[in-house]
Design a protein around this motif. Structure first.
Motif, PDB file in Angstrom:
ATOM      1  N   UNK A 104     -40.483   7.572   6.596  1.00 52.10           N
ATOM      2  CA  UNK A 104     -41.576   7.419   5.635  1.00 52.10           C
ATOM      3  C   UNK A 104     -42.448   6.224   5.989  1.00 52.10           C
ATOM      4  N   UNK A 105     -41.820   5.120   6.350  1.00 49.12           N
ATOM      5  CA  UNK A 105     -42.606   3.933   6.736  1.00 49.12           C
ATOM      6  C   UNK A 105     -43.466   4.229   7.964  1.00 49.12           C
ATOM      7  N   UNK A 106     -42.899   4.896   8.951  1.00 45.21           N
ATOM      8  CA  UNK A 106     -43.654   5.175  10.169  1.00 45.21           C
ATOM      9  C   UNK A 106     -44.838   6.090   9.889  1.00 45.21           C
ATOM     10  N   UNK A 107     -44.665   7.055   9.017  1.00 47.89           N
ATOM     11  CA  UNK A 107     -45.733   7.997   8.701  1.00 47.89           C
ATOM     12  C   UNK A 107     -46.802   7.392   7.797  1.00 47.89           C
ATOM     13  N   UNK A 108     -46.412   6.437   6.944  1.00 47.80           N
ATOM     14  CA  UNK A 108     -47.311   6.008   5.870  1.00 47.80           C
ATOM     15  C   UNK A 108     -47.776   4.559   5.923  1.00 47.80           C
ATOM     16  N   UNK A 109     -47.003   3.668   6.528  1.00 49.02           N
ATOM     17  CA  UNK A 109     -47.353   2.253   6.450  1.00 49.02           C
ATOM     18  C   UNK A 109     -48.626   1.947   7.246  1.00 49.02           C
ATOM     19  N   UNK A 110     -49.357   0.966   6.752  1.00 55.66           N
ATOM     20  CA  UNK A 110     -50.634   0.599   7.379  1.00 55.66           C
ATOM     21  C   UNK A 110     -50.458   0.146   8.823  1.00 55.66           C
ATOM     22  N   UNK A 111     -49.366  -0.559   9.113  1.00 54.92           N
ATOM     23  CA  UNK A 111     -49.128  -1.039  10.461  1.00 54.92           C
ATOM     24  C   UNK A 111     -48.544   0.002  11.390  1.00 54.92           C
ATOM     25  N   UNK A 138     -59.486  10.667   4.379  1.00 57.66           N
ATOM     26  CA  UNK A 138     -58.613   9.648   3.805  1.00 57.66           C
ATOM     27  C   UNK A 138     -57.531   9.314   4.828  1.00 57.66           C
ATOM     28  N   UNK A 139     -56.893   8.180   4.642  1.00 58.71           N
ATOM     29  CA  UNK A 139     -55.834   7.798   5.567  1.00 58.71           C
ATOM     30  C   UNK A 139     -54.621   8.705   5.380  1.00 58.71           C
ATOM     31  N   UNK A 140     -53.890   8.901   6.465  1.00 55.85           N
ATOM     32  CA  UNK A 140     -52.696   9.743   6.410  1.00 55.85           C
ATOM     33  C   UNK A 140     -51.693   9.204   5.403  1.00 55.85           C
ATOM     34  N   UNK A 141     -51.507   7.891   5.408  1.00 56.14           N
ATOM     35  CA  UNK A 141     -50.547   7.306   4.480  1.00 56.14           C
ATOM     36  C   UNK A 141     -50.911   7.569   3.034  1.00 56.14           C
ATOM     37  N   UNK A 142     -52.173   7.371   2.691  1.00 56.16           N
ATOM     38  CA  UNK A 142     -52.635   7.624   1.329  1.00 56.16           C
ATOM     39  C   UNK A 142     -52.431   9.082   0.950  1.00 56.16           C
ATOM     40  N   UNK A 143     -52.770   9.974   1.871  1.00 58.85           N
ATOM     41  CA  UNK A 143     -52.647  11.414   1.586  1.00 58.85           C
ATOM     42  C   UNK A 143     -51.197  11.810   1.360  1.00 58.85           C
ATOM     43  N   UNK A 144     -50.299  11.379   2.237  1.00 52.01           N
ATOM     44  CA  UNK A 144     -48.890  11.748   2.097  1.00 52.01           C
ATOM     45  C   UNK A 144     -48.288  11.169   0.823  1.00 52.01           C
ATOM     46  N   UNK A 145     -48.658   9.949   0.487  1.00 48.42           N
ATOM     47  CA  UNK A 145     -48.154   9.367  -0.757  1.00 48.42           C
ATOM     48  C   UNK A 145     -48.689  10.114  -1.967  1.00 48.42           C
ATOM     49  N   UNK A 146     -49.956  10.521  -1.926  1.00 46.56           N
ATOM     50  CA  UNK A 146     -50.545  11.298  -3.016  1.00 46.56           C
ATOM     51  C   UNK A 146     -49.831  12.631  -3.188  1.00 46.56           C
ATOM     52  N   UNK A 147     -49.443  13.238  -2.080  1.00 48.50           N
ATOM     53  CA  UNK A 147     -48.755  14.529  -2.140  1.00 48.50           C
ATOM     54  C   UNK A 147     -47.302  14.414  -2.569  1.00 48.50           C
ATOM     55  N   UNK A 148     -46.759  13.205  -2.587  1.00 46.49           N
ATOM     56  CA  UNK A 148     -45.404  13.019  -3.093  1.00 46.49           C
ATOM     57  C   UNK A 148     -44.332  12.787  -2.056  1.00 46.49           C
TER      58      UNK A 148
END
Length: 326
Positions: free
Chosen positions: A295-302, A262-272
C-alpha cells in the motif's frame, strides 16, 4: 554496442541522423519483442505486480461505471499493453463478481508477453492495435502503456536527433528541451473516437505531469536501475513522462468526457485501498507487513503515489469513473 545499436548506427550512416522519436520507436519495438521485461529478473516492476489490490481496485472502478451505465451486455474488457496479464486477471475477478460476462480483448504486439498472457488468461482475444478492437462499449485500462510510446524532442525549436560521435551514439544538440508525442495523441484520439461511437469508459494510469510542464524526461531503465538512454540500445526500457493535459486535449471528440488527472495515491485511497488492505490482512495475518508495504509503495508520495497519475475517459451517456470527477 548492442546488435540493434550497430544496426541503428548503420542506418544513420545510410540515411542520416535519427530523430529521438525514430530511435525510441526502434529500441522499444526490439526490446518488447525479445524479452519479458517485468519482475525481479527483468528491468522494472509495474503496479499490478506489486499487489493484487491495484488490479482489484481498477476492476472495482470499471464494475461501478458499468453498473451505473445500465450493465450493457455487449461491453467488453480491453487492455492496452497488458504486461503479464496480472492486472486483467485481478480486475476481471472483480468484474465477474459484479455480473460482467463480456469478452476480454488484449492489445499486445510482443510475442513473449502474449505467451505469458495466454497462460494466465484463457479465452483472451489478442489484437495488434487499438483499431482492431470490436465495435462495442469498452471497459478499457492502459497502465504504463503511454510512457513507452515515442516522443519528439526540440531544443530551441530545432528537433533533436541521434548521431554517431566518438564511435558511439550521441545526441546532436543539448539545451532546454520541449517534448511532444504525436504517437500518444494519435492513440488517445483513436480511443476517444471509439468511445464516441460505441460508448464505454477508459482508465489511463501512467507517470507524468498534468499542466504541460516541459523538460527532458526521456529515460532508460535496465535491471531496476536508471541507465543512459543511448546505451544498450534495444536491451533496456525507454520511456518518457506522459503529458496528461495533452491526452485530455487529444480526447476531445464529440461527447467524450475527459476527467481531471489525479495522483495514483489519491485515487487508490479514494477507492478504498485502506479498507481492502485491512480486509486482506485480517484474512492473512502473516502477510500484514507485506500488504502494508505494498500500500505504501502504491500510494505514498515518495513512492508511486504522486508521480503516477490517473485520468478517465467516458463516452456519451456513460457516468464518470469513480474518483475521477470532471
Amino acid at each position: 554496442m548492442t546488435p540493434l545499436g550497430r544496426a541503428l548506427a548503420e542506418r544513420i550512416r545510410s540515411e542520416g541522423p535519427l530523430s529521438v522519436e525514430a530511435y525510441m520507436e526502434a529500441c522499444n519495438a526490439y526490446y518488447y519483442a525479445t524479452r519479458d521485461p517485468l519482475g525481479a529478473g527483468g528491468d522494472f516492476t509495474t503496479a499490478p505486480e506489486i499487489h493484487q489490490m491495484f488490479g482489484e481496485l481498477v476492476g472495482a472502478a470499471l464494475s461501478d461505471v458499468w453498473v451505473r451505465a445500465g450493465r450493457p451486455d455487449d461491453a467488453v474488457y480491453a487492455e492496452l499493453g497488458p504486461g503479464r496479464g496480472t492486472l486483467a486477471e485481478d480486475a476481471l475477478r472483480v468484474l465477474r463478481r459484479a455480473g460482467f460476462a463480456g469478452q476480454m480483448h488484449l492489445v499486445e504486439t510482443s510475442p513473449r508477453l502474449r505467451e505469458e498472457q495466454a497462460k494466465r488468461l484463457p479465452g483472451a482475444k489478442f489484437h495488434d492495435e487499438l483499431g482492431d478492437l470490436p465495435k462495442s462499449p469498452l471497459l478499457l485500462v492502459a497502465n504504463e502503456f503511454f510512457d513507452a510510446l515515442p516522443i519528439r524532442q526540440f531544443v530551441e525549436g530545432r528537433e533533436r536527433h541521434v548521431i554517431i560521435a566518438g564511435g558511439g551514439l550521441a545526441f546532436d544538440r543539448d539545451g532546454p528541451i520541449e517534448e511532444i508525442s504525436p504517437a500518444r495523441d494519435a492513440v488517445t484520439t483513436q480511443l476517444a473516437q471509439h468511445l464516441a461511437a460505441h460508448g464505454g469508459a477508459a482508465i489511463i494510469i501512467d507517470y507524468g505531469y498534468c499542466r504541460g510542464e516541459q523538460g527532458d524526461t526521456l529515460q532508460a531503465v535496465r535491471s531496476h536501475a536508471f541507465s543512459y538512454a543511448l546505451d544498450h540500445s534495444g536491451e533496456q526500457d525507454l520511456t518518457a513522462h506522459v503529458d496528461f493535459a495533452a491526452l485530455a486535449q487529444a480526447a476531445k471528440i464529440g461527447d467524450v468526457q475527459a476527467s481531471r488527472a489525479v495522483s495514483q495515491g489519491t485515487w487508490l485511497e479514494t477507492l478504498g485501498i485502506g479498507a481492502r488492505a485491512m480486509a486482506l490482512a485480517a484474512k492473512n495475518p502473516q502477510d500484514t507487513d507485506r500488504i502494508a508495504a505494498a500500500r505504501r509503495r502504491l500510494c505514498d508520495e515518495g513512492e508511486m503515489g504522486q508521480l503516477f497519475k490517473v485520468i478517465g475517459l467516458t463516452g456519451k451517456g456513460w457516468p464518470a469513473v469513480a474518483g475521477l470527477g470532471a
